[in-house]
Write a protein that holds these residues in place. Structure first.
Motif, PDB file in Angstrom:
ATOM      1  N   HIS A 129      32.636  62.892  62.355  1.00 53.02           N
ATOM      2  CA  HIS A 129      32.308  62.862  60.924  1.00 53.02           C
ATOM      3  C   HIS A 129      32.158  61.412  60.456  1.00 53.02           C
ATOM      4  O   HIS A 129      32.588  60.466  61.131  1.00 53.02           O
ATOM      5  CB  HIS A 129      33.365  63.613  60.099  1.00 53.02           C
ATOM      6  CG  HIS A 129      33.112  65.096  60.095  1.00 53.02           C
ATOM      7  ND1 HIS A 129      32.069  65.662  59.397  1.00 53.02           N
ATOM      8  CD2 HIS A 129      33.736  66.113  60.738  1.00 53.02           C
ATOM      9  CE1 HIS A 129      32.066  66.973  59.601  1.00 53.02           C
ATOM     10  NE2 HIS A 129      33.069  67.278  60.412  1.00 53.02           N
ATOM     11  N   CYS A 130      31.552  61.261  59.275  1.00 48.32           N
ATOM     12  CA  CYS A 130      31.184  59.920  58.794  1.00 48.32           C
ATOM     13  C   CYS A 130      32.330  59.204  58.084  1.00 48.32           C
ATOM     14  O   CYS A 130      32.131  58.134  57.505  1.00 48.32           O
ATOM     15  CB  CYS A 130      29.978  60.021  57.878  1.00 48.32           C
ATOM     16  SG  CYS A 130      28.544  60.758  58.694  1.00 48.32           S
ATOM     17  N   GLY A 131      33.531  59.786  58.103  1.00 47.00           N
ATOM     18  CA  GLY A 131      34.633  59.145  57.406  1.00 47.00           C
ATOM     19  C   GLY A 131      35.978  59.606  57.944  1.00 47.00           C
ATOM     20  O   GLY A 131      36.063  60.201  59.026  1.00 47.00           O
ATOM     21  N   ALA A 199      18.141  69.198  59.341  1.00 53.59           N
ATOM     22  CA  ALA A 199      17.998  69.606  60.744  1.00 53.59           C
ATOM     23  C   ALA A 199      17.257  68.542  61.543  1.00 53.59           C
ATOM     24  O   ALA A 199      17.355  68.508  62.768  1.00 53.59           O
ATOM     25  CB  ALA A 199      17.219  70.917  60.823  1.00 53.59           C
ATOM     26  N   PHE A 200      16.535  67.677  60.863  1.00 52.85           N
ATOM     27  CA  PHE A 200      15.695  66.694  61.551  1.00 52.85           C
ATOM     28  C   PHE A 200      16.477  65.512  62.147  1.00 52.85           C
ATOM     29  O   PHE A 200      15.883  64.603  62.695  1.00 52.85           O
ATOM     30  CB  PHE A 200      14.588  66.194  60.610  1.00 52.85           C
ATOM     31  CG  PHE A 200      13.585  67.273  60.288  1.00 52.85           C
ATOM     32  CD1 PHE A 200      12.617  67.631  61.211  1.00 52.85           C
ATOM     33  CD2 PHE A 200      13.647  67.946  59.083  1.00 52.85           C
ATOM     34  CE1 PHE A 200      11.701  68.636  60.929  1.00 52.85           C
ATOM     35  CE2 PHE A 200      12.739  68.959  58.789  1.00 52.85           C
ATOM     36  CZ  PHE A 200      11.765  69.307  59.714  1.00 52.85           C
ATOM     37  N   TYR A 201      17.820  65.510  61.996  1.00 45.56           N
ATOM     38  CA  TYR A 201      18.619  64.462  62.649  1.00 45.56           C
ATOM     39  C   TYR A 201      19.063  64.888  64.051  1.00 45.56           C
ATOM     40  O   TYR A 201      19.729  64.121  64.733  1.00 45.56           O
ATOM     41  CB  TYR A 201      19.895  64.134  61.847  1.00 45.56           C
ATOM     42  CG  TYR A 201      19.681  63.797  60.397  1.00 45.56           C
ATOM     43  CD1 TYR A 201      18.501  63.201  59.966  1.00 45.56           C
ATOM     44  CD2 TYR A 201      20.669  64.072  59.447  1.00 45.56           C
ATOM     45  CE1 TYR A 201      18.315  62.902  58.622  1.00 45.56           C
ATOM     46  CE2 TYR A 201      20.488  63.767  58.111  1.00 45.56           C
ATOM     47  CZ  TYR A 201      19.300  63.193  57.701  1.00 45.56           C
ATOM     48  OH  TYR A 201      19.126  62.902  56.379  1.00 45.56           O
ATOM     49  N   ASP A 216      30.044  70.780  59.404  1.00 45.48           N
ATOM     50  CA  ASP A 216      28.776  70.060  59.338  1.00 45.48           C
ATOM     51  C   ASP A 216      28.893  68.961  58.282  1.00 45.48           C
ATOM     52  O   ASP A 216      29.991  68.685  57.809  1.00 45.48           O
ATOM     53  CB  ASP A 216      27.630  71.023  59.008  1.00 45.48           C
ATOM     54  CG  ASP A 216      27.903  71.832  57.747  1.00 45.48           C
ATOM     55  OD1 ASP A 216      28.589  71.303  56.834  1.00 45.48           O
ATOM     56  OD2 ASP A 216      27.465  72.985  57.653  1.00 45.48           O
ATOM     57  N   ARG A 217      27.768  68.340  57.902  1.00 45.39           N
ATOM     58  CA  ARG A 217      27.836  67.231  56.955  1.00 45.39           C
ATOM     59  C   ARG A 217      27.447  67.648  55.527  1.00 45.39           C
ATOM     60  O   ARG A 217      27.214  66.814  54.670  1.00 45.39           O
ATOM     61  CB  ARG A 217      26.915  66.111  57.403  1.00 45.39           C
ATOM     62  CG  ARG A 217      27.191  65.562  58.796  1.00 45.39           C
ATOM     63  CD  ARG A 217      26.762  64.116  58.889  1.00 45.39           C
ATOM     64  NE  ARG A 217      26.438  63.664  60.227  1.00 45.39           N
ATOM     65  CZ  ARG A 217      27.315  63.478  61.207  1.00 45.39           C
ATOM     66  NH1 ARG A 217      28.593  63.742  61.022  1.00 45.39           N
ATOM     67  NH2 ARG A 217      26.910  63.031  62.391  1.00 45.39           N
ATOM     68  N   ALA A 218      27.358  68.969  55.314  1.00 50.82           N
ATOM     69  CA  ALA A 218      26.868  69.445  54.020  1.00 50.82           C
ATOM     70  C   ALA A 218      27.823  69.106  52.874  1.00 50.82           C
ATOM     71  O   ALA A 218      27.432  69.142  51.706  1.00 50.82           O
ATOM     72  CB  ALA A 218      26.612  70.953  54.080  1.00 50.82           C
TER      73      ALA A 218
HETATM   74  C1  PBG Z   1      24.614  58.280  60.784  1.00 51.63           C
HETATM   75  C2  PBG Z   1      23.148  58.416  60.810  1.00 51.63           C
HETATM   76  C3  PBG Z   1      22.349  59.520  61.181  1.00 51.63           C
HETATM   77  C4  PBG Z   1      21.027  59.089  61.162  1.00 51.63           C
HETATM   78  C5  PBG Z   1      21.045  57.762  60.742  1.00 51.63           C
HETATM   79  N1  PBG Z   1      22.355  57.381  60.525  1.00 51.63           N
HETATM   80  C6  PBG Z   1      22.767  60.866  61.621  1.00 51.63           C
HETATM   81  C7  PBG Z   1      23.406  61.799  60.683  1.00 51.63           C
HETATM   82  O1  PBG Z   1      23.629  61.524  59.506  1.00 51.63           O
HETATM   83  O2  PBG Z   1      23.751  62.885  61.160  1.00 51.63           O
HETATM   84  C8  PBG Z   1      19.815  59.895  61.522  1.00 51.63           C
HETATM   85  C9  PBG Z   1      18.637  59.106  62.030  1.00 51.63           C
HETATM   86  C10 PBG Z   1      17.570  59.915  62.676  1.00 51.63           C
HETATM   87  O3  PBG Z   1      17.634  61.162  62.768  1.00 51.63           O
HETATM   88  O4  PBG Z   1      16.599  59.301  63.140  1.00 51.63           O
HETATM   89  N2  PBG Z   1      25.255  58.798  59.683  1.00 51.63           N
END
Ligand code: PBG
Length: 325
Positions: A129-131, A199-201, A216-218
Motif C-alpha cells: 500500500h502507498c502508506g 485497471a490501467f496500472y 485495493d487502492r480505492a
Molecule cells: C505508485 C505509482 C503507480 C503508478 C505510478 N506511481 C501505481 C499505482 O498507483 O498502483 C502507475 C504508473 C503506470 O501504470 O504506468 N503509487
C-alpha cells in the motif's frame, strides 16, 4: 455559408496544407520518460509486462540517460525498486536508498536532464500500500510524515522535481513545508493530483512489484466516474503549492485534462500509463496496429485535450521518429 461555398476539403489537399493548419503537435520538449532503477551492477532487464521498458541498475541507467538526453527528451520520472521491503517502507526515505543513489549519479552523469522522482511508499512496503497501514487501513496523517521525508531525501540527493503519487490528503502542503524548512525552496512539486484507481496500472504493478497484498487502492485513489471531484483535487493541490498538477491515467480521462486546463493556470501533466502503453504494444505485436501512427495519434489527443506535458513510455520511440521525419 454552407456547401458548396464552404468546402472543408480545400485545406486537406496536401500534407503541406495540412501541416499549415495543424492545431496541435507534440514537441519532444514536453515529454517525460519514466525509468525504473534496481540494485546491482550492469543490469538491463526487460520488464515482461512492458515490452521495450527495462529495469536498470544505477550505472546502466546513467548510460541510458545520456541516450535519453541526446534524443532531446528533457526529463525522466524515476521509480525505484528496493532490494528489501518492510512494513514502514523505510528504503523509500533512506539517504542511501535506490532512488537517492540513482539521483546523485544521474545528476553527475547528465546534469542537464531534469530529474523528477516518484514519491510513494508502495514499492517499499511489504503490504504494497502507498502508506502506513493501521487496523487494515492506510492512515492518512501518519503517512504524511513519511511521504514528506521521502520527498526531502530525494531533494537532498539532487532531484529537481518531486512527484507524490500516494494520494494522501494534505501531502503537497506537507512536502512544501518540509522542503522549505530545509532550504530546498527551489525544488518543485508535481502532484499526481487527479489519480484514479485504474485497471490501467496493472503492468506497472508487475514492473515495480507494488500490487497491494490485501484490498485495493480505492480508499485513497479517485473513483473513475468522478469528474467534479477531480477538479476539487486539482484545485486543492494548487492551493497547497503544487507547481505542476497531473491527471492519471490519460486516455480514459481526457475530459479531466480538458477541465483542468481551463480551471487552473499551472502546467498540466498527463500520465500515459503502463496499461495504455501495453495495449498498443500488444496490438502492434499481433500486427493489428501501425505503431507509429497509433502512438502519434494517442499523444496528440492528450495534447489536444490540454496537457502541457506528457509522461509516456513511448517517449524514446516518439523522439526518434521526430528526429527522422
Ligand atoms: C505508485 C505509482 C503507480 C503508478 C505510478 N506511481 C501505481 C499505482 O498507483 O498502483 C502507475 C504508473 C503506470 O501504470 O504506468 N503509487
Amino acid at each position: 455559408m454552407a456547401y458548396p461555398i464552404n468546402r472543408m476539403r480545400r485545406l486537406r489537399r496536401s500534407e503541406s496544407l495540412r501541416r499549415m493548419v495543424r492545431e496541435n503537435v507534440v514537441p519532444v520538449d514536453n515529454l517525460i520518460y519514466p525509468v525504473f532503477v534496481v540494485s546491482g551492477l550492469d543490469v538491463k532487464l526487460e520488464i515482461p509486462s512492458m515490452p521495450g521498458v527495462f529495469h536498470f541498475s544505477v550505472d546502466a541507467l546513467c548510460k541510458e540517460a545520456e541516450e535519453i538526453a541526446k534524443l532531446g527528451i528533457p526529463a525522466v520520472l524515476l521509480f525505484g525498486i528496493p532490494a528489501t521491503k518492510d512494513e514502514m517502507g523505510s528504503e523509500a526515505y533512506s539517504p542511501d536508498g535506490i532512488v537517492q543513489r540513482a539521483v546523485r549519479s544521474l545528476k553527475k552523469a547528465v546534469p542537464e536532464l531534469v530529474i523528477i522522482t516518484d514519491v510513494c511508499l508502495c514499492e517499499y512496503t511489504t503490504h504494497g500500500h502507498c502508506g502506513v497501514v493501521l487496523g487494515g487501513e492506510v492512515d492518512n496523517d501518519r503517512t504524511l510524515e513519511l511521504i514528506a521525508r521521502t520527498a526531502l531525501s530525494h531533494a537532498e540527493a539532487g532531484a529537481d522535481v518531486v512527484a507524490p503519487s500516494d494520494m494522501m490528503d494534505g501531502r503537497v502542503g506537507a512536502i512544501r513545508d518540509t522542503l522549505d524548512n530545509n532550504d530546498l525552496i527551489h525544488v518543485a512539486i508535481m502532484s499526481y493530483a487527479a489519480k484514479f484507481a485504474s485497471a490501467f496500472y496493472g503492468p506497472f504493478r508487475d514492473a515495480a512489484g507494488c500490487a497491494p497484498q490485501f484490498g485495493d487502492r480505492a480508499g485513497y485513489q479517485m473513483d473513475p466516474p468522478n469528474r467534479r471531484e477531480a477538479l476539487k483535487e486539482i484545485t486543492l493541490d494548487v492551493d497547497e503549492g503544487a507547481d505542476i498538477v497531473m491527471v492519471k491515467p490519460a486516455l480514459a480521462y481526457l475530459d479531466i485534462i480538458s477541465d483542468a486546463r481551463v480551471s487552473v493556470d499551472v502546467p498540466i501533466a498527463a500520465y500515459n500509463v503502463s496499461g495504455e502503453y501495453c495495449m498498443v504494444k500488444a496490438a502492434v505485436e499481433k500486427g493489428w496496429l501501425d505503431e507509429r501512427r497509433a502512438v502519434i495519434e494517442i499523444l496528440t489527443s492528450i495534447r489536444r485535450a490540454g496537457a502541457d506535458m506528457i509522461i509516456t513510455y513511448h517517449a524514446k520511440d516518439y523522439a526518434a521518429w521526430a528526429s527522422n521525419s
